[in-house]
Enzyme design. Structure first.
Site, mmCIF file in Angstrom:
data_model
loop_
_atom_site.group_PDB
_atom_site.id
_atom_site.type_symbol
_atom_site.label_atom_id
_atom_site.label_comp_id
_atom_site.label_asym_id
_atom_site.label_seq_id
_atom_site.Cartn_x
_atom_site.Cartn_y
_atom_site.Cartn_z
ATOM 1 N N LYS A 52 -6.022 -0.367 -6.734
ATOM 2 C CA LYS A 52 -6.230 -1.474 -5.784
ATOM 3 C C LYS A 52 -6.935 -1.012 -4.511
ATOM 4 C CE LYS A 52 -2.897 -2.665 -2.874
ATOM 5 N NZ LYS A 52 -3.100 -2.805 -1.429
ATOM 6 N N ASN A 53 -6.459 0.101 -3.957
ATOM 7 C CA ASN A 53 -7.001 0.520 -2.662
ATOM 8 C C ASN A 53 -8.390 1.147 -2.760
ATOM 9 O OD1 ASN A 53 -4.835 -0.575 -1.388
ATOM 10 N ND2 ASN A 53 -3.757 1.363 -1.046
ATOM 11 N N CYS A 147 0.554 -5.614 4.767
ATOM 12 C CA CYS A 147 1.966 -5.298 4.969
ATOM 13 C C CYS A 147 2.267 -5.119 6.448
ATOM 14 C CB CYS A 147 2.336 -4.022 4.222
ATOM 15 S SG CYS A 147 2.265 -4.203 2.440
ATOM 16 N N ARG A 152 -0.598 -2.312 13.734
ATOM 17 C CA ARG A 152 -1.548 -1.539 12.913
ATOM 18 C C ARG A 152 -2.887 -1.526 13.645
ATOM 19 N NH1 ARG A 152 -0.686 -2.938 6.529
ATOM 20 N NH2 ARG A 152 -2.273 -1.321 6.361
ATOM 21 N N ASP A 336 2.631 5.533 0.506
ATOM 22 C CA ASP A 336 2.746 4.376 -0.393
ATOM 23 C C ASP A 336 3.707 4.638 -1.556
ATOM 24 O OD1 ASP A 336 0.976 3.126 1.237
ATOM 25 O OD2 ASP A 336 -0.748 3.283 -0.102
ATOM 26 N N ARG A 428 0.793 -8.634 -4.966
ATOM 27 C CA ARG A 428 -0.430 -8.226 -4.259
ATOM 28 C C ARG A 428 -0.994 -6.926 -4.821
ATOM 29 N NH1 ARG A 428 0.986 -7.002 1.169
ATOM 30 N NH2 ARG A 428 -1.036 -6.026 0.988
HETATM 31 N N1 EPU Z 1 -4.255 4.142 12.707
HETATM 32 C C1 EPU Z 1 -4.565 4.081 14.019
HETATM 33 N N2 EPU Z 1 -5.773 3.558 14.389
HETATM 34 C C2 EPU Z 1 -6.662 3.094 13.471
HETATM 35 C C3 EPU Z 1 -6.338 3.144 12.109
HETATM 36 C C4 EPU Z 1 -5.111 3.669 11.749
HETATM 37 O O1 EPU Z 1 -3.774 4.502 14.869
HETATM 38 O O2 EPU Z 1 -7.738 2.633 13.886
HETATM 39 C C5 EPU Z 1 -2.951 4.701 12.297
HETATM 40 C C6 EPU Z 1 -2.081 3.632 11.635
HETATM 41 O O3 EPU Z 1 -1.349 2.897 12.593
HETATM 42 C C7 EPU Z 1 -1.194 4.478 10.746
HETATM 43 C C8 EPU Z 1 -2.121 5.598 10.305
HETATM 44 O O4 EPU Z 1 -3.167 5.653 11.277
HETATM 45 O O5 EPU Z 1 -0.139 4.993 11.490
HETATM 46 C C9 EPU Z 1 -2.708 5.428 8.906
HETATM 47 O O6 EPU Z 1 -3.528 4.287 8.841
HETATM 48 P P1 EPU Z 1 -4.752 4.161 7.826
HETATM 49 O O7 EPU Z 1 -5.894 3.641 8.586
HETATM 50 O O8 EPU Z 1 -4.917 5.451 7.082
HETATM 51 O O9 EPU Z 1 -4.200 3.063 6.852
HETATM 52 P P2 EPU Z 1 -4.947 1.757 6.334
HETATM 53 O O10 EPU Z 1 -6.343 2.051 6.015
HETATM 54 O O11 EPU Z 1 -4.629 0.614 7.215
HETATM 55 C C10 EPU Z 1 -4.488 2.290 3.823
HETATM 56 C C11 EPU Z 1 -3.832 1.596 2.670
HETATM 57 C C12 EPU Z 1 -2.319 1.588 2.878
HETATM 58 C C13 EPU Z 1 -1.825 3.025 3.035
HETATM 59 C C14 EPU Z 1 -2.582 3.737 4.150
HETATM 60 C C15 EPU Z 1 -2.229 5.219 4.282
HETATM 61 C C16 EPU Z 1 -5.458 -0.005 1.975
HETATM 62 C C17 EPU Z 1 -5.893 -1.424 1.910
HETATM 63 N N3 EPU Z 1 -4.327 0.233 2.597
HETATM 64 O O12 EPU Z 1 -4.148 1.523 4.975
HETATM 65 O O13 EPU Z 1 -1.808 1.061 1.674
HETATM 66 O O14 EPU Z 1 -0.446 3.030 3.348
HETATM 67 O O15 EPU Z 1 -4.007 3.639 3.915
HETATM 68 O O16 EPU Z 1 -2.467 5.875 3.083
HETATM 69 O O17 EPU Z 1 -6.127 0.876 1.443
HETATM 70 C C18 EPU Z 1 -0.286 -0.098 0.315
HETATM 71 O O18 EPU Z 1 -1.115 -0.052 -0.608
HETATM 72 O O19 EPU Z 1 0.918 -0.426 0.138
HETATM 73 C C19 EPU Z 1 -0.702 0.257 1.663
HETATM 74 C C20 EPU Z 1 -0.045 -0.140 2.745
#
Ligand code: EPU
Length: 454
Positions: A52-53, A147, A152, A336, A428
């Site tokens: 998915k991701n 989520c 975030r 995850d 989802r």
């Molecule tokens: N963060 C920041 N600033 C940013 C972006 C992120 O401080 O601009 C922080 C976040 O608050 C968090 C950490 O960095 O503490 C990690 O965030 P990241 O950007 O890596 O996560 P994401 O891209 O929002 C994706 C996955 C999540 C998964 C995370 C970490 C997708 C759509 N989502 O989220 O997946 O937990 O990477 O691996 O790819 C899930 O599938 O259940 C899920 C939540």
């Protein structure tokens, strides 16, 4: 007052009648929920779908490719359906070849036709920023949903896009970005290896003028899959999977046929389920090299795991032991996956601890697990599990996607019947999860199935 409000305060799952017939007469019981009769050993085969991701950024990347693309192994889950709806509303033309394959082109895409309300339903919609800036030089999206793990932030996304020449503003719940003079290459180091920021950087830089270097980039397999897809369309991206990604911008991408890599989190979730219930599972369509950080704690907990070129098998017949887990960006233990290990730690001999180092607030499922008899103590960024708990079925809810998967596993491991609400969260990210579990011997059905066939 909500039904869950009424239940608050009851711990240790002593409400078995609520999962039974009286409960179903309540109108609330008509909302979709899952009935799980736990305590069965599970055995059999499951085929894992596409990641998915990885599929999410690849779908948004289609905006950068005007020619026709065929995508295979698209997981049929609601986040993907929502993304396809966003793209089609924005002018993409799509033909479904099968439940998991599409042919699509975005030749006539119009950034002004993006359905903004839908973009607030998933986190991946932040990828519209990089993709639309790369194609149209401007982008608008709603504040991305997904989520709820507390705040975030998107500051790393913005830093990266601004370094490439974009101006970004937040107005009335919308993110508006523009680069009237076009995007140009830049060198940037992320403060944290954010998956989303790395994706947005790649998307924006692929058609920018000049070369972009992202250091401290995320190394997750989804990043590699996105880069592989874009390279198959003619992009020049190197270093994906390492901390330094180099993107030489090119003016045009061509169409391709691409198969999305298998979902390591879906695989890990079913492995946890069978490690928890005991039994034997064979997984098809997996990438064992993505699973190292998940297999290692499962082995420590007592599972026997064999990996071959074609498949992966897990068997647990003896004692389930506790362990200590600490989440970290890839190749560390994935955030995850931590919720799915929680029910195992509850019932394990010795218990253990989970440190959550990626998200500030990812233990919402703990309350629900405690209702089933889990003995969990939360303290800042870790949770302690005393172990040796006897989980008992009751009425619980999915708090988020992986928290929902955790409750599903808890229900499978529990004695008695669990009614699991808010399964839309699970839908989802897990294609056909009830059918896949039933195929390996689980007694899982939706409320509608229950009132009909049983
Ligand atoms: N963060 C920041 N600033 C940013 C972006 C992120 O401080 O601009 C922080 C976040 O608050 C968090 C950490 O960095 O503490 C990690 O965030 P990241 O950007 O890596 O996560 P994401 O891209 O929002 C994706 C996955 C999540 C998964 C995370 C970490 C997708 C759509 N989502 O989220 O997946 O937990 O990477 O691996 O790819 C899930 O599938 O259940 C899920 C939540």
């Amino acid at each position: 007052m909500t039904v869950f409000g009424i239940l608050t305060g009851y711990k240790n799952g002593h409400l078995p009648s609520l999962a039974g017939a009286d409960w179903e007469r309540n109108s609330f019981a008509m909302t979709p929920h899952l009935i799980i009769r736990g305590g069965r050993k599970l055995s059999g085969d499951i085929r894992i779908g596409g990641m998915k991701n990885a599929a999410l950024p690849i779908l948004f990347a289609l905006l950068l490719v005007q020619d026709e693309v065929t995508l295979e192994e698209l997981p049929p889950v609601t986040d993907i359906e929502t993304t396809l709806q966003i793209l089609c509303n924005a002018g993409a033309e799509m033909e479904r070849l099968s439940p998991t394959a599409i042919r699509i082109h975005t030749k006539n895409a119009d950034p002004d036709a993006v359905p903004l309300r839908l973009t607030t339903e998933l986190r991946g919609s932040s990828y519209l920023l990089g993709a639309e800036l790369g194609r149209f030089g401007r982008a608008v999206t709603g504040i991305p949903g997904g989520c709820n793990f507390g705040i975030r932030p998107l500051d790393q996304h913005f830093r990266l896009l601004r370094a490439l020449g974009a101006a970004i503003e937040e107005e009335n719940g919308l993110l508006c970005a523009s680069a009237p003079k076009g995007l140009h290459g830049a060198q940037i180091r992320l403060d944290f290896p954010s998956v989303g920021a790395t994706v947005n950087g790649i998307l924006a830089a692929t058609r920018a003028t000049g070369t972009t270097v992202i250091s401290n980039a995320a190394r997750e397999p989804h990043i590699v899959d996105l880069a592989n897809f874009l390279n198959a369309c003619g992009a020049e991206i190197s270093g994906a999977g390492t901390s330094t990604i180099r993107i030489c911008g090119i003016p045009r991408l061509h169409g391709t046929r691409y198969r999305i890599a298998p979902d390591m989190i879906e695989a890990g979730t079913y492995l946890c389920a069978v490690c928890g219930t005991g039994g034997k599972l064979r997984l098809e369509n997996v990438c064992p090299e993505h699973l190292g950080a998940i297999l290692s704690p499962l082995r420590k907990m007592g599972a026997e795991i064999n990996v071959s070129d074609q498949d992966l098998t897990l068997e647990r017949t003896g004692t389930l032991y506790g362990t200590v887990l600490e989440t970290a960006p890839y190749p560390g233990f994935p955030t995850d996956m931590q919720p799915q290990f929680a029910p195992l730690l509850c019932i394990s001999r010795g218990g253990g601890r989970i440190y959550e180092r990626v998200w500030k607030n990812r233990f919402q499922y703990a309350d629900e697990l405690c209702r089933m008899g889990g003995n969990i103590r939360l303290a800042g960024d870790f949770a302690d599990f005393s172990g040796g708990d006897r989980l008992t079925g009751t009425t619980v809810r999915a708090t988020d996607l992986r928290g929902g998967a955790a409750m599903l596993i808890a229900g499978l491991c529990a004695k008695g019947t669990t009614a699991l609400y808010d399964i839309r969260h699970i839908e989802r990210g897990y294609p056909d999860f009830a059918a896949k579990l039933t195929a390996i011997g689980a007694d899982v059905c939706t409320a509608a199935e229950k009132s009909g066939a049983r």
